[in-house]
Motif scaffolding. Structure first.
Motif, PDB file in Angstrom:
ATOM      1  N   PHE A 111       0.705  -1.052  -0.052  1.00 43.81           N
ATOM      2  CA  PHE A 111       0.006   0.000   0.286  1.00 43.81           C
ATOM      3  C   PHE A 111       0.816   1.297   0.128  1.00 43.81           C
ATOM      4  CE2 PHE A 111      -2.525  -3.214   1.919  1.00 43.81           C
ATOM      5  CZ  PHE A 111      -3.623  -3.315   1.048  1.00 43.81           C
ATOM      6  N   GLY A 112       2.192   1.078   0.028  1.00 46.20           N
ATOM      7  CA  GLY A 112       3.122   2.205  -0.028  1.00 46.20           C
ATOM      8  C   GLY A 112       2.872   3.018  -1.237  1.00 46.20           C
ATOM      9  N   ASP A 113       3.470   4.308  -1.366  1.00 48.53           N
ATOM     10  CA  ASP A 113       3.713   5.081  -2.451  1.00 48.53           C
ATOM     11  C   ASP A 113       4.989   4.738  -2.916  1.00 48.53           C
ATOM     12  OD1 ASP A 113       4.188   6.976  -4.333  1.00 48.53           O
ATOM     13  OD2 ASP A 113       3.700   8.852  -2.881  1.00 48.53           O
ATOM     14  N   PRO A 114       5.077   4.350  -4.249  1.00 49.20           N
ATOM     15  CA  PRO A 114       6.519   3.836  -4.751  1.00 49.20           C
ATOM     16  C   PRO A 114       7.431   4.742  -4.606  1.00 49.20           C
ATOM     17  CG  PRO A 114       4.448   3.088  -6.214  1.00 49.20           C
ATOM     18  CD  PRO A 114       4.078   3.881  -5.138  1.00 49.20           C
ATOM     19  N   GLU A 115       6.942   6.215  -4.957  1.00 51.75           N
ATOM     20  CA  GLU A 115       7.973   7.401  -4.761  1.00 51.75           C
ATOM     21  C   GLU A 115       8.711   7.473  -3.569  1.00 51.75           C
ATOM     22  OE1 GLU A 115       6.250  10.863  -6.244  1.00 51.75           O
ATOM     23  OE2 GLU A 115       5.792  10.053  -8.412  1.00 51.75           O
ATOM     24  N   GLN A 116       7.989   7.204  -2.628  1.00 51.33           N
ATOM     25  CA  GLN A 116       8.494   7.412  -1.160  1.00 51.33           C
ATOM     26  C   GLN A 116       9.295   5.988  -0.699  1.00 51.33           C
ATOM     27  OE1 GLN A 116       6.240   9.215   1.794  1.00 51.33           O
ATOM     28  NE2 GLN A 116       4.681   9.951   0.309  1.00 51.33           N
ATOM     29  N   THR A 117       8.730   4.618  -0.936  1.00 49.37           N
ATOM     30  CA  THR A 117       9.275   3.673  -0.520  1.00 49.37           C
ATOM     31  C   THR A 117      10.543   3.143  -1.591  1.00 49.37           C
ATOM     32  OG1 THR A 117       7.856   2.320  -2.020  1.00 49.37           O
ATOM     33  CG2 THR A 117       7.033   2.557   0.387  1.00 49.37           C
ATOM     34  N   GLY A 118      10.303   3.672  -2.780  1.00 50.35           N
ATOM     35  CA  GLY A 118      11.569   3.335  -3.460  1.00 50.35           C
ATOM     36  C   GLY A 118      11.369   2.101  -4.438  1.00 50.35           C
ATOM     37  N   LYS A 119      10.221   1.293  -4.155  1.00 46.96           N
ATOM     38  CA  LYS A 119      10.041  -0.010  -4.863  1.00 46.96           C
ATOM     39  C   LYS A 119       8.491  -0.170  -5.305  1.00 46.96           C
ATOM     40  CE  LYS A 119       8.748  -2.821  -1.008  1.00 46.96           C
ATOM     41  NZ  LYS A 119       9.312  -4.276  -0.146  1.00 46.96           N
ATOM     42  N   SER A 120       8.419  -1.041  -6.071  1.00 46.33           N
ATOM     43  CA  SER A 120       6.933  -1.249  -6.689  1.00 46.33           C
ATOM     44  C   SER A 120       5.845  -1.343  -5.435  1.00 46.33           C
ATOM     45  CB  SER A 120       6.926  -2.199  -7.809  1.00 46.33           C
ATOM     46  OG  SER A 120       5.528  -2.594  -8.172  1.00 46.33           O
ATOM     47  N   ALA A 121       4.764  -0.916  -5.621  1.00 45.32           N
ATOM     48  CA  ALA A 121       3.701  -1.417  -4.594  1.00 45.32           C
ATOM     49  C   ALA A 121       3.069  -2.691  -5.260  1.00 45.32           C
ATOM     50  CB  ALA A 121       2.731  -0.408  -4.427  1.00 45.32           C
ATOM     51  N   GLN A 122       3.668  -3.389  -6.201  1.00 42.35           N
ATOM     52  CA  GLN A 122       3.018  -4.475  -6.688  1.00 42.35           C
ATOM     53  C   GLN A 122       4.070  -5.570  -6.416  1.00 42.35           C
ATOM     54  OE1 GLN A 122       1.431  -4.383 -10.570  1.00 42.35           O
ATOM     55  NE2 GLN A 122       0.126  -2.805 -10.216  1.00 42.35           N
ATOM     56  N   SER A 123       5.245  -5.435  -6.136  1.00 38.48           N
ATOM     57  CA  SER A 123       6.191  -6.270  -6.187  1.00 38.48           C
ATOM     58  C   SER A 123       6.095  -7.529  -5.175  1.00 38.48           C
ATOM     59  CB  SER A 123       7.687  -5.907  -5.824  1.00 38.48           C
ATOM     60  OG  SER A 123       7.686  -5.188  -4.663  1.00 38.48           O
ATOM     61  N   ASP A 124       5.449  -7.088  -3.683  1.00 32.17           N
ATOM     62  CA  ASP A 124       5.359  -8.425  -3.024  1.00 32.17           C
ATOM     63  C   ASP A 124       4.302  -8.996  -3.455  1.00 32.17           C
ATOM     64  OD1 ASP A 124       7.218  -7.285  -1.310  1.00 32.17           O
ATOM     65  OD2 ASP A 124       5.962  -6.686   0.376  1.00 32.17           O
ATOM     66  N   LEU A 125       3.082  -8.698  -3.933  1.00 29.46           N
ATOM     67  CA  LEU A 125       2.147  -9.348  -4.580  1.00 29.46           C
ATOM     68  C   LEU A 125       2.576 -10.285  -5.812  1.00 29.46           C
ATOM     69  CD1 LEU A 125      -0.756  -6.884  -4.475  1.00 29.46           C
ATOM     70  CD2 LEU A 125      -0.263  -8.820  -2.889  1.00 29.46           C
ATOM     71  N   ARG A 126       3.372  -9.628  -6.521  1.00 28.42           N
ATOM     72  CA  ARG A 126       3.669 -10.453  -7.814  1.00 28.42           C
ATOM     73  C   ARG A 126       4.827 -11.451  -7.531  1.00 28.42           C
ATOM     74  NH1 ARG A 126       6.879  -6.655  -9.525  1.00 28.42           N
ATOM     75  NH2 ARG A 126       4.955  -5.483 -10.806  1.00 28.42           N
ATOM     76  N   GLU A 127       5.548 -11.434  -6.324  1.00 28.69           N
ATOM     77  CA  GLU A 127       6.479 -12.291  -6.086  1.00 28.69           C
ATOM     78  C   GLU A 127       5.904 -13.646  -5.192  1.00 28.69           C
ATOM     79  OE1 GLU A 127       9.630 -10.526  -4.303  1.00 28.69           O
ATOM     80  OE2 GLU A 127       9.832  -8.977  -5.912  1.00 28.69           O
TER      81      GLU A 127
END
Length: 219
Positions: A111-127
């Protein structure tokens, strides 16, 4: 390289031999625990595996707390010649802080903002990472639907529609709120241990502020 450098730092620290040996033991334990946590995280993501929330929480604690909070705090205490009781207290405090940190990280990973977290908000779901967020949802009424999406993502990739649906399910089933509550509880545990400790007041204040920042962070 950082891991090798850590051992080199200890070896060239000129610390008294008794402290140097304790530092090496702390680093060895941190490496062992972190490796165990990462192994469990990979194992938990295997298709068809049933994993309890407690097992997920154990992996969460092992893969983050040991190297990021417990080891640094206890190593600093040993280098400073702190009493054994203080070293033990900092170990428990660091474990709670690290648990809170990773739980918040799990939420930001979806649920984080990718611009702030530095990673895609879909990566955990995708992996297909089986975080506490996913585990809570899987044990709820929307579990089968969520698992269907994650299994499809593993084979075909995660579509934007599936990502949106998955996030909606995680919200509706209360998984997000549940993990945020668990992170807050871990933070409160850390602050309670700080209050009950005999650590220097300045350190208690600094670690209390850090703990509050952990649960408020957006990156």
């Amino acid at each position: 390289m950082a891991l090798t450098g850590a051992y080199r730092l200890i070896a060239t620290s000129h610390a008294p031999e008794s402290r140097l040996l304790r530092l090496l033991a702390i680093l060895d334990e941190a490496v062992f625990r972190s490796a165990a946590g990462e192994f469990l995280a990979v194992e938990h993501a295997l298709p068809g595996l049933t994993v309890s929330n407690q097992e997920i929480l154990l992996a969460t604690r092992l893969k983050t707390s040991a190297y990021s909070f417990e080891a640094p705090l206890t190593a600093g205490a040993v280098l400073g010649g702190a009493p054994v009781a203080d070293v033990k207290a900092l170990s428990s405090i660091g474990r709670a802080m690290g648990t809170a940190y990773q739980l918040v990280d799990d939420v930001l990973g979806v649920f984080g903002d990718p611009e702030q977290t530095g990673k895609s908000a879909q990566s955990d779901l995708r992996e297909g990472k089986r975080t506490m967020l996913i585990s809570l949802a899987e044990h709820g009424p929307y579990g089968p639907k969520l698992r269907e999406i994650l299994d499809r993502a593993a084979l075909e990739g995660l579509s934007d529609d599936d990502a949106h649906t998955a996030k909606d399910l995680l919200e509706r089933c209360g998984a997000r709120a549940g993990v945020e509550r668990m992170a807050e509880q871990a933070a409160q545990r850390a602050k309670g241990l700080l209050e009950d400790s005999e650590l220097p007041a300045t350190l208690v204040e600094q670690l209390t502020e850090t703990t509050d920042e952990i649960v408020r962070r957006t990156q």
